[in-house]
Write an enzyme that holds these catalytic residues in place. Structure first.
Site, mmCIF file in Angstrom:
data_model
loop_
_atom_site.group_PDB
_atom_site.id
_atom_site.type_symbol
_atom_site.label_atom_id
_atom_site.label_comp_id
_atom_site.label_asym_id
_atom_site.label_seq_id
_atom_site.Cartn_x
_atom_site.Cartn_y
_atom_site.Cartn_z
ATOM 1 N N CYS A 128 0.611 -1.226 -0.432
ATOM 2 C CA CYS A 128 0.233 -0.126 -0.283
ATOM 3 C C CYS A 128 0.778 1.265 0.203
ATOM 4 C CB CYS A 128 -0.928 0.136 1.224
ATOM 5 S SG CYS A 128 -2.283 -0.951 0.383
ATOM 6 N N CYS A 151 -6.627 4.514 -11.362
ATOM 7 C CA CYS A 151 -6.503 4.806 -9.425
ATOM 8 C C CYS A 151 -6.830 6.216 -9.549
ATOM 9 C CB CYS A 151 -5.700 3.890 -8.989
ATOM 10 S SG CYS A 151 -5.533 3.414 -7.979
HETATM 11 C C1 LIG Z 1 -5.406 3.899 3.389
HETATM 12 C C2 LIG Z 1 -5.866 3.214 2.574
HETATM 13 C C3 LIG Z 1 -6.336 3.271 1.321
HETATM 14 C C4 LIG Z 1 -6.650 2.466 0.373
HETATM 15 N N1 LIG Z 1 -7.375 3.579 -1.061
HETATM 16 C C5 LIG Z 1 -7.370 2.639 -2.921
HETATM 17 C C6 LIG Z 1 -7.524 3.422 -3.457
HETATM 18 O O1 LIG Z 1 -7.579 4.546 -3.680
HETATM 19 N N2 LIG Z 1 -8.479 2.887 -4.466
HETATM 20 C C7 LIG Z 1 -8.526 1.364 -4.432
HETATM 21 O O2 LIG Z 1 -8.251 1.047 -5.613
HETATM 22 N N3 LIG Z 1 -8.133 0.308 -3.159
HETATM 23 C C8 LIG Z 1 -7.443 1.344 -2.600
HETATM 24 N N4 LIG Z 1 -7.069 0.063 -1.585
HETATM 25 C C9 LIG Z 1 -7.426 -0.249 -1.057
HETATM 26 C C10 LIG Z 1 -8.973 -1.085 -1.241
HETATM 27 O O3 LIG Z 1 -8.843 -1.084 0.006
HETATM 28 C C11 LIG Z 1 -8.620 -3.131 -1.308
HETATM 29 O O4 LIG Z 1 -8.485 -2.798 -2.687
HETATM 30 C C12 LIG Z 1 -10.646 -3.319 -1.190
HETATM 31 O O5 LIG Z 1 -11.057 -3.101 0.517
HETATM 32 C C13 LIG Z 1 -10.547 -4.725 -1.313
HETATM 33 O O6 LIG Z 1 -11.770 -5.014 -1.160
HETATM 34 P P1 LIG Z 1 -11.638 -6.743 -0.045
HETATM 35 O O7 LIG Z 1 -12.815 -6.862 -0.068
HETATM 36 O O8 LIG Z 1 -10.862 -8.066 -1.042
HETATM 37 O O9 LIG Z 1 -11.613 -6.186 1.465
HETATM 38 P P2 LIG Z 1 -11.597 -5.423 2.195
HETATM 39 O O10 LIG Z 1 -12.471 -4.633 1.852
HETATM 40 O O11 LIG Z 1 -11.145 -5.868 3.404
HETATM 41 O O12 LIG Z 1 -13.809 -6.357 2.651
HETATM 42 C C14 LIG Z 1 -13.098 -7.459 3.929
HETATM 43 C C15 LIG Z 1 -14.446 -8.350 4.515
HETATM 44 O O13 LIG Z 1 -14.176 -9.187 4.638
HETATM 45 C C16 LIG Z 1 -14.789 -9.126 6.611
HETATM 46 N N5 LIG Z 1 -14.211 -10.392 7.691
HETATM 47 C C17 LIG Z 1 -12.982 -10.103 7.159
HETATM 48 N N6 LIG Z 1 -12.519 -11.878 8.174
HETATM 49 C C18 LIG Z 1 -13.683 -11.852 8.649
HETATM 50 C C19 LIG Z 1 -14.228 -12.761 9.308
HETATM 51 N N7 LIG Z 1 -13.378 -13.659 10.155
HETATM 52 N N8 LIG Z 1 -15.695 -13.032 9.307
HETATM 53 C C20 LIG Z 1 -16.667 -12.104 8.822
HETATM 54 N N9 LIG Z 1 -16.365 -11.145 8.141
HETATM 55 C C21 LIG Z 1 -15.377 -11.111 8.385
HETATM 56 C C22 LIG Z 1 -14.504 -8.019 6.709
HETATM 57 O O14 LIG Z 1 -15.555 -7.629 7.961
HETATM 58 C C23 LIG Z 1 -14.824 -7.284 5.384
HETATM 59 O O15 LIG Z 1 -15.831 -6.756 5.106
HETATM 60 C C24 LIG Z 1 -7.059 1.572 0.234
HETATM 61 C C25 LIG Z 1 -6.846 0.488 1.256
HETATM 62 C C26 LIG Z 1 -6.046 1.298 2.130
HETATM 63 C C27 LIG Z 1 -5.905 0.615 3.937
#
Ligand SMILES: Cc1cc2nc3c(=O)[nH]c(=O)nc-3n(C[C@H](O)[C@H](O)[C@H](O)COP(=O)(O)OP(=O)(O)OC[C@H]3O[C@@H](n4cnc5c(N)ncnc54)[C@H](O)[C@@H]3O)c2cc1C
Length: 400
Positions: free
Chosen positions: A158, A346
């Site tokens: 990140c 992005c």
């Molecule tokens: C500070 C920051 C800035 C960012 N900026 C950008 C940006 O500008 N543009 C961009 O494209 N991306 C950005 N990202 C990356 C983006 O946030 C991620 O790509 C995205 O959130 C990934 O989605 P996901 O669904 O894979 O995971 P997440 O969004 O992390 O979702 C995970 C889910 O799983 C659930 N979960 C986890 N473990 C369990 C469990 N044991 N039981 C039940 N539920 C569980 C959580 O509650 C959540 O709902 C950024 C990330 C950060 C940290």
């Protein structure tokens, strides 16, 4: 009637569940399980500490969204997946499944470096709790300012958010009239500014160098942190950088539940998937978003991870949902969309400016990639946040 369970309710999870329901109609059961009751627009966490956004502005309750789409939503923590038995275990109840999509995102490693932890003087902005704590520390800091260190740890996936926070903080210091008292240093494991874990985007190095020099920000590339104390960040290269306020983007591994489920994930707790997002060993399991493994295909002097964007999470979720629909209708020819070939889109907020990066493929080789600067305002990320939250509230998962 088949039962499909989606684990996780954010970018990858919510998109998967809504797409499954939209494509399957109502003849199959779709259940989404997430430990959070809300969707969180994670990219806007960079604005929480500096007061540009409040958490309530960037969250959407999942209950009404899923109820409208007729997806059964269970707010619970999953503690284990028993892949051989096709069973998901929550604390209070077990669920059998026919197909499973895992979208459980990252597990942040806060204690990767000696002295670094959630209780250390270094702040984080990776989830609501750390962003809230960083806000408190920032408010204390501005009353008695001093040197600042912003950056990313070795191995971090990140670096983009680190740049965004850096520029926003610099701008806030100017707005508050304290910039002269704040010496800012940016430390990054990248071999050059703008590498971003992607090998760079055409123009990213040039623009970031210009911005850092324009804002009088010192920077150190190939930075590997040896240890962190209350006052200093010590690099393996030998420098000891004093700080009063610091924010570092740590690295992550896959979710704890994947680590705790025997035989489910890789050593780093990611789901090893093929180009159809199907588990390489268990064909009824799919892994999307950050949960899906994306091995590093390049080497840098100091390790750096590949960024996993929200767009990748959405696209992988749509592909996995489509493939489950195909399998349920007896079609074994699955759609393939390798993660490293998904386009990179992005918006990087740079305080009162912004950079839009576009590439036809996340990783090299690419046909084109370009960074477009907007030197006059930072409206695009705000507009995108509003659009995405509108899309989530209305359950319009088919939109980009
Ligand atoms: C500070 C920051 C800035 C960012 N900026 C950008 C940006 O500008 N543009 C961009 O494209 N991306 C950005 N990202 C990356 C983006 O946030 C991620 O790509 C995205 O959130 C990934 O989605 P996901 O669904 O894979 O995971 P997440 O969004 O992390 O979702 C995970 C889910 O799983 C659930 N979960 C986890 N473990 C369990 C469990 N044991 N039981 C039940 N539920 C569980 C959580 O509650 C959540 O709902 C950024 C990330 C950060 C940290």
């Amino acid at each position: 009637m088949a039962r499909i369970i989606v684990l996780g309710g954010n970018f990858g999870g919510l998109t998967s569940a809504l797409e499954l329901r939209r494509k399957l109609g109502h003849q199959h059961e779709v259940i989404m399980i997430s430990k959070s009751p809300n969707f969180l627009f994670v990219p806007s966490l960079i604005w929480i500490p500096l007061g540009k956004r409040k958490l309530k502005d960037i969250t959407v309750p999942l209950k009404p969204v899923t109820a409208k789409a007729r997806v059964q939503f269970i707010c619970a923590e999953i503690i284990e997946v028993l892949a051989e038995e096709k069973l998901v275990r929550c604390r209070e109840k077990d669920f059998k499944y026919d197909y499973l999509i895992i979208a459980t995102g990252p597990e942040w490693i806060f204690d990767q470096i000696p002295g670094l932890s959630l209780d250390s003087n270094v702040s984080f902005i990776v989830n609501p709790e750390t962003a809230r704590e960083t806000r408190k520390r920032w408010l204390k800091f501005i009353k008695d300012p001093g040197p600042v260190v912003i950056g990313a740890t070795q191995g971090s996936q990140c670096t983009g958010p680190a740049y965004e926070f850096l520029f926003n903080l610099e701008k806030r210091c100017r707005d508050l009239g304290i910039r002269k008292k704040v010496k800012i240093t940016f430390i990054t494991p990248e071999p050059f500014l703008g590498h971003l874990g992607l090998g760079g985007i055409t123009g990213s190095n040039f623009l970031l160098k210009k911005l850092l020099s324009m804002f009088r920000i010192n920077y150190i590339t190939n930075a590997e942190i040896e240890e962190v104390s209350n006052e200093n960040i010590v690099l393996k290269q030998g420098q000891s950088i004093p700080y009063k306020f610091s924010m570092l983007m740590p690295m992550f591994k896959g979710a704890q539940v994947v680590e705790d489920s025997t035989g489910l994930g890789t050593e780093d707790a990611f789901i090893s998937v093929n180009n159809a997002y199907q588990h390489k060993k268990y064909p009824s399991i799919f892994g999307v978003g950050i949960a899906a493994d994306l091995p590093r295909k390049f080497k840098t002097p100091v390790p750096i991870g590949i960024p996993r964007t929200g767009y990748l999470a959405d696209e992988s979720a749509k592909t996995a949902a489509e493939n489950i629909v195909r399998l349920l209708s007896g079609n074994n020819k699955l759609e393939e969309k390798p993660m490293e070939k998904i386009p990179e889109l992005c918006i990087m907020d740079a305080g009162d400016k912004e950079m839009l990066s576009i590439a036809d493929s996340l990783l090299k080789p690419r046909r084109f990639s370009l960074v477009l600067p907007n030197p006059v305002c930072d409206i695009s990320k705000i507009m995108f946040e509003k659009y995405y939250l509108w899309k989530v509230k209305h359950g319009y998962s088919r939109l980009p």
